[in-house]
Design an enzyme around this catalytic site. Structure first.
Site, PDB file in Angstrom:
ATOM      1  N   ASN A   9      92.702  88.192  61.308  1.00  0.00           N
ATOM      2  CA  ASN A   9      93.900  87.894  60.509  1.00  0.00           C
ATOM      3  C   ASN A   9      95.036  87.455  61.451  1.00  0.00           C
ATOM      4  O   ASN A   9      95.572  88.266  62.215  1.00  0.00           O
ATOM      5  CB  ASN A   9      94.272  89.153  59.712  1.00  0.00           C
ATOM      6  CG  ASN A   9      95.505  88.953  58.846  1.00  0.00           C
ATOM      7  OD1 ASN A   9      96.457  88.329  59.250  1.00  0.00           O
ATOM      8  ND2 ASN A   9      95.461  89.521  57.646  1.00  0.00           N
ATOM      9  N   GLY A  11      98.091  86.686  60.928  1.00  0.00           N
ATOM     10  CA  GLY A  11      99.381  87.351  60.712  1.00  0.00           C
ATOM     11  C   GLY A  11      99.446  88.664  61.484  1.00  0.00           C
ATOM     12  O   GLY A  11     100.438  88.970  62.159  1.00  0.00           O
ATOM     13  N   LYS A  12      98.359  89.445  61.394  1.00  0.00           N
ATOM     14  CA  LYS A  12      98.323  90.709  62.128  1.00  0.00           C
ATOM     15  C   LYS A  12      98.352  90.456  63.632  1.00  0.00           C
ATOM     16  O   LYS A  12      99.070  91.148  64.366  1.00  0.00           O
ATOM     17  CB  LYS A  12      97.024  91.467  61.801  1.00  0.00           C
ATOM     18  CG  LYS A  12      96.935  92.046  60.414  1.00  0.00           C
ATOM     19  CD  LYS A  12      95.649  92.865  60.316  1.00  0.00           C
ATOM     20  CE  LYS A  12      95.416  93.448  58.943  1.00  0.00           C
ATOM     21  NZ  LYS A  12      94.143  94.202  58.873  1.00  0.00           N
ATOM     22  N   ASP A  72      93.954  98.712  59.590  1.00  0.00           N
ATOM     23  CA  ASP A  72      93.602  98.563  58.185  1.00  0.00           C
ATOM     24  C   ASP A  72      94.852  98.890  57.391  1.00  0.00           C
ATOM     25  O   ASP A  72      95.532  99.884  57.649  1.00  0.00           O
ATOM     26  CB  ASP A  72      92.426  99.443  57.763  1.00  0.00           C
ATOM     27  CG  ASP A  72      91.751  98.840  56.528  1.00  0.00           C
ATOM     28  OD1 ASP A  72      91.152  97.764  56.647  1.00  0.00           O
ATOM     29  OD2 ASP A  72      91.874  99.426  55.437  1.00  0.00           O
ATOM     30  N   SER A  73      95.152  98.018  56.458  1.00  0.00           N
ATOM     31  CA  SER A  73      96.437  98.142  55.781  1.00  0.00           C
ATOM     32  C   SER A  73      96.321  97.639  54.352  1.00  0.00           C
ATOM     33  O   SER A  73      95.306  97.051  53.972  1.00  0.00           O
ATOM     34  CB  SER A  73      97.490  97.339  56.548  1.00  0.00           C
ATOM     35  OG  SER A  73      96.992  96.077  56.940  1.00  0.00           O
ATOM     36  N   TYR A 158     101.160  89.734  51.075  1.00  0.00           N
ATOM     37  CA  TYR A 158     102.084  90.059  49.979  1.00  0.00           C
ATOM     38  C   TYR A 158     103.558  90.024  50.408  1.00  0.00           C
ATOM     39  O   TYR A 158     104.437  90.394  49.621  1.00  0.00           O
ATOM     40  CB  TYR A 158     101.747  91.441  49.407  1.00  0.00           C
ATOM     41  CG  TYR A 158     100.339  91.543  48.866  1.00  0.00           C
ATOM     42  CD1 TYR A 158     100.025  91.065  47.586  1.00  0.00           C
ATOM     43  CD2 TYR A 158      99.304  92.094  49.625  1.00  0.00           C
ATOM     44  CE1 TYR A 158      98.736  91.146  47.089  1.00  0.00           C
ATOM     45  CE2 TYR A 158      98.000  92.176  49.135  1.00  0.00           C
ATOM     46  CZ  TYR A 158      97.728  91.699  47.880  1.00  0.00           C
ATOM     47  OH  TYR A 158      96.451  91.771  47.389  1.00  0.00           O
ATOM     48  N   ASP A 159     103.833  89.594  51.624  1.00  0.00           N
ATOM     49  CA  ASP A 159     105.218  89.611  52.120  1.00  0.00           C
ATOM     50  C   ASP A 159     106.222  88.907  51.188  1.00  0.00           C
ATOM     51  O   ASP A 159     107.329  89.424  50.991  1.00  0.00           O
ATOM     52  CB  ASP A 159     105.300  88.990  53.526  1.00  0.00           C
ATOM     53  CG  ASP A 159     104.831  89.953  54.614  1.00  0.00           C
ATOM     54  OD1 ASP A 159     104.761  91.159  54.342  1.00  0.00           O
ATOM     55  OD2 ASP A 159     104.533  89.488  55.725  1.00  0.00           O
ATOM     56  N   ARG A 185     103.302  98.319  59.857  1.00  0.00           N
ATOM     57  CA  ARG A 185     102.535  97.986  61.070  1.00  0.00           C
ATOM     58  C   ARG A 185     103.361  98.290  62.314  1.00  0.00           C
ATOM     59  O   ARG A 185     102.850  98.820  63.289  1.00  0.00           O
ATOM     60  CB  ARG A 185     102.133  96.506  61.033  1.00  0.00           C
ATOM     61  CG  ARG A 185     101.272  96.040  62.212  1.00  0.00           C
ATOM     62  CD  ARG A 185     100.564  94.737  61.931  1.00  0.00           C
ATOM     63  NE  ARG A 185      99.683  94.881  60.778  1.00  0.00           N
ATOM     64  CZ  ARG A 185      99.997  94.422  59.552  1.00  0.00           C
ATOM     65  NH1 ARG A 185     101.104  93.748  59.336  1.00  0.00           N
ATOM     66  NH2 ARG A 185      99.176  94.628  58.544  1.00  0.00           N
TER      67      ARG A 185
HETATM   68  P1  ITT Z   1      91.009  92.342  59.116  1.00  0.00           P
HETATM   69  O1  ITT Z   1      90.198  93.296  58.308  1.00  0.00           O
HETATM   70  O2  ITT Z   1      90.199  91.287  59.817  1.00  0.00           O
HETATM   71  O3  ITT Z   1      91.978  93.027  60.041  1.00  0.00           O
HETATM   72  P2  ITT Z   1      92.210  91.705  56.567  1.00  0.00           P
HETATM   73  O4  ITT Z   1      93.250  90.736  56.116  1.00  0.00           O
HETATM   74  O5  ITT Z   1      90.898  91.719  55.817  1.00  0.00           O
HETATM   75  O6  ITT Z   1      91.958  91.475  58.122  1.00  0.00           O
HETATM   76  P3  ITT Z   1      92.680  94.419  55.701  1.00  0.00           P
HETATM   77  O7  ITT Z   1      91.284  94.631  55.304  1.00  0.00           O
HETATM   78  O8  ITT Z   1      93.391  95.513  56.462  1.00  0.00           O
HETATM   79  O9  ITT Z   1      92.860  93.124  56.595  1.00  0.00           O
HETATM   80  O10 ITT Z   1      93.513  94.064  54.401  1.00  0.00           O
HETATM   81  C1  ITT Z   1      94.885  94.104  54.460  1.00  0.00           C
HETATM   82  C2  ITT Z   1      95.471  93.254  53.359  1.00  0.00           C
HETATM   83  O11 ITT Z   1      96.659  93.907  52.884  1.00  0.00           O
HETATM   84  C3  ITT Z   1      95.907  91.904  53.923  1.00  0.00           C
HETATM   85  O12 ITT Z   1      94.914  90.925  53.797  1.00  0.00           O
HETATM   86  C4  ITT Z   1      97.136  91.621  53.075  1.00  0.00           C
HETATM   87  O13 ITT Z   1      96.745  91.070  51.844  1.00  0.00           O
HETATM   88  C5  ITT Z   1      97.706  93.003  52.819  1.00  0.00           C
HETATM   89  N1  ITT Z   1      98.685  93.335  53.878  1.00  0.00           N
HETATM   90  C6  ITT Z   1      98.552  94.222  54.908  1.00  0.00           C
HETATM   91  N2  ITT Z   1      99.617  94.233  55.698  1.00  0.00           N
HETATM   92  C7  ITT Z   1     100.454  93.316  55.183  1.00  0.00           C
HETATM   93  C8  ITT Z   1     101.712  92.838  55.578  1.00  0.00           C
HETATM   94  O14 ITT Z   1     102.318  93.274  56.673  1.00  0.00           O
HETATM   95  N3  ITT Z   1     102.283  91.906  54.824  1.00  0.00           N
HETATM   96  C9  ITT Z   1     101.698  91.425  53.716  1.00  0.00           C
HETATM   97  N4  ITT Z   1     100.486  91.800  53.283  1.00  0.00           N
HETATM   98  C10 ITT Z   1      99.867  92.751  54.015  1.00  0.00           C
END
Ligand code: ITT
Length: 205
Positions: A9, A11-12, A72-73, A158-159, A185
């Site tokens: 991801n 963004g992360k 995981d978020s 969802y920001d 985060r």
């Molecule tokens: P990885 O598992 O590869 O890290 P992912 O996007 O699948 O990437 P997650 O399973 O943790 O990550 O899902 C987190 C989702 O929650 C993410 O795709 C966003 O839709 C939302 N999310 C988490 N943190 C966020 C943030 O800071 N701003 C906006 N949306 C966020």
């Protein structure tokens, strides 16, 4: 010293690199930097953020032999009983864009007044360190409200619909630095940063 962020991801990756980037001697990689990881979808079949973060970090630490940090978020909306929660990345079905996912969520909240649209982002960070694969865990939460129209172009997910009353802005109207200063985060990462410095200091990976 190298550490691998167990995510693809972007963004992360951006937010994590911004916050950990000043640890001296630390090179921050992600799954995208490894030919045998860049197309891998790790199955996240845990019931909680923590379980899923551990699954991702352990997988990547075993594959690379390097310390791995997973995030995981997700978003919990009170009026939806905490959904989408651990399923935030897949909410509404696979293959949707972030914008389409936001529209789906807004449609579900269509007749809900602003005062009842409370929500929170949660983040669990897990660091797994070879050779013994010991695990370190940190947490962060950020409270907000789901607005009725997307606003802002920064960030991801969802920001644009997550409004911070204290700032009078959505999360997508904040720069990466501003977001890290108060986000779920950012909070989990600041605690993890101290752990990384302590646990990895003096080791060579
Ligand atoms: P990885 O598992 O590869 O890290 P992912 O996007 O699948 O990437 P997650 O399973 O943790 O990550 O899902 C987190 C989702 O929650 C993410 O795709 C966003 O839709 C939302 N999310 C988490 N943190 C966020 C943030 O800071 N701003 C906006 N949306 C966020």
């Amino acid at each position: 010293m190298r550490i691998v962020v167990a995510t693809k991801n972007q963004g992360k990756i951006k937010e994590i690199k911004e916050l950990l980037g000043d640890i001296e001697g630390l090179e921050i990689l992600s799954m995208i930097d490894f030919d045998d990881l860049k197309d891998v979808e790790i199955e996240e079949n845990g019931a909680t953020f923590e379980e899923n973060a551990y699954i991702k970090a352990l997988f990547v630490a075993k594959k690379t032999g390097l310390p791995a940090l997973a995030d995981d978020s997700g978003l919990e909306v009170d009026v939806l009983g905490g959904r989408p929660g651990v399923k935030s990345a897949r909410f509404g079905g696979p293959g949707l864009t972030d914008g389409e996912r936001n529209e789906k969520l807004l449609a579900l909240l269509k007749n809900v007044p602003l005062k009842d649209r409370t929500a929170r982002f949660k983040c669990v960070m897990v660091l797994v360190v070879p050779p013994d694969f010991e695990r370190y865990v940190t947490y962060g939460v950020c409270e907000g409200v789901i607005v009725d129209k997307p606003r802002g172009t920064f960030g991801f997910g969802y920001d644009p619909i997550f409004y911070l009353p204290k700032f009078g802005k959505t999360m997508a109207e904040l720069t990466t630095e501003e977001k890290n200063a108060m986000s779920h985060r950012g909070k989990a990462l600041r605690t993890m940063k101290e752990i990384i410095k302590e646990v990895l200091f003096g080791k060579s990976y």
